[in-house]
Design a protein around this motif. Sequence first.
Motif, PDB file in Angstrom:
ATOM      1  N   ALA A  96      68.775  49.714  36.648  1.00  0.00           N
ATOM      2  CA  ALA A  96      69.948  49.008  37.581  1.00  0.00           C
ATOM      3  C   ALA A  96      70.719  49.505  38.430  1.00  0.00           C
ATOM      4  O   ALA A  96      70.896  49.347  39.375  1.00  0.00           O
ATOM      5  N   LEU A 113      74.062  49.041  41.270  1.00  0.00           N
ATOM      6  CA  LEU A 113      74.919  48.489  40.305  1.00  0.00           C
ATOM      7  C   LEU A 113      76.362  49.073  40.753  1.00  0.00           C
ATOM      8  O   LEU A 113      76.626  50.033  40.701  1.00  0.00           O
ATOM      9  N   THR A 132      63.294  47.659  34.672  1.00  0.00           N
ATOM     10  CA  THR A 132      63.853  47.116  35.800  1.00  0.00           C
ATOM     11  C   THR A 132      63.954  45.849  35.805  1.00  0.00           C
ATOM     12  O   THR A 132      63.450  45.297  34.699  1.00  0.00           O
ATOM     13  N   TYR A 186      68.211  43.085  39.429  1.00  0.00           N
ATOM     14  CA  TYR A 186      69.019  44.464  39.765  1.00  0.00           C
ATOM     15  C   TYR A 186      69.079  44.587  41.342  1.00  0.00           C
ATOM     16  O   TYR A 186      67.738  45.001  41.768  1.00  0.00           O
ATOM     17  N   SER A 221      66.103  47.269  43.106  1.00  0.00           N
ATOM     18  CA  SER A 221      65.597  48.309  42.007  1.00  0.00           C
ATOM     19  C   SER A 221      64.239  48.400  41.777  1.00  0.00           C
ATOM     20  O   SER A 221      63.484  49.549  41.749  1.00  0.00           O
ATOM     21  N   PHE A 277      76.359  43.734  42.115  1.00  0.00           N
ATOM     22  CA  PHE A 277      75.373  44.736  42.997  1.00  0.00           C
ATOM     23  C   PHE A 277      75.842  44.850  44.676  1.00  0.00           C
ATOM     24  O   PHE A 277      75.923  43.826  45.036  1.00  0.00           O
ATOM     25  N   GLY A 324      71.157  53.836  31.555  1.00  0.00           N
ATOM     26  CA  GLY A 324      71.297  53.516  32.936  1.00  0.00           C
ATOM     27  C   GLY A 324      71.521  54.889  33.623  1.00  0.00           C
ATOM     28  O   GLY A 324      72.607  55.035  33.394  1.00  0.00           O
TER      29      GLY A 324
END
Length: 334
Positions: free
Chosen positions: A22, A27, A53, A57, A62, A110, A295
């Motif tokens: 992410a 992110l 993934t 994302y 991503s 995002f 992450g």
Amino acid sequence: MRHTTLGTRGTVPVTGLSFGAAGIGNLYTPVGPGQAHEAVDAAWNAGIRYFDTAPHYGLGLSERRLGAALRDRPRDAYTLSTKVGRILEPVPGAATAAPGDLPDDLDHGFAVPATHRRVWDFSADGVRRSVEESLTRLGLDRIDIVYLHDPDDHAEEALTRAYPALERLRAEGTVGAIGAGMNQTALLTRFLRETDSDVVLCAGRFTLLDQSALTELLPEAAARGRSVVVGGVFNSGLLADPRPGATYDYTAAPPALLDRALRMDAVTRRYGVPLRAAALHYPLRHPAVASVLVGTRSAAEVRDAAALADLTLPDDLWAELRAEGLLTENGATV
């Protein structure tokens, strides 16, 4: 690096530490393409061979970045998972709009232009379409694991329409393992009881501060020979850096939880171990847990996670956390 295979079929391998992508999908804050590629390279060099993934994302960013970074690696040498449940529909006019003319996607977390909108779709056709579009974005020939992504408000459709579609994809050999991923335990437990899922991804509910997965989810997985991948082991920040202003499950940590985390930190430091190392190791003590998903957005963060995973934590550390009343596990031995 610890290795195991998922579920009772034993055909899909994962490493004990896995790469959550992410972050490289921008992110909260932008990540440059070079930094994203370096993060994946660092994970590979550290021995990580499971990468996760989702279309959600970064509106596909991503998946595109992860696929590009893995494309020249031997395909049988790593495991990749993505998710279904959100279809990405192009926003009219976005393809010809200047970048500055588009709103951002930060309402969904995002830092990318809002070129697409997410449409919930747990239909059989939606599952197949999502998998096909993910394969295109990834630029790879197959997906090893597919999770139903956050079906919390779509439980019946996910169980009766989306899940059977995943079963068919698994039977056809299009995917190797199937399951669901959520931030809760009740519906994940139901998936284990009512389906032939290989694995579930549980985020934030099996940590040093929240062991709710021990009540039903983990015993159910262990009894049925299914696997659990655990994400959110730092509870969004508090267990990585316990301090005033730290976040717990993406909001300001309540004072009582901050105090508990600080007391845990004092215990682990007496053993020369940072709290974030204990947070990463804790879920792997349960036999049903196959991997911990962390992450990361940079090579430095990857190397830090790998170094933490490589530590050996003494049994006395866990015993002292219990003795201090800081780790209560519903009678389970972990």
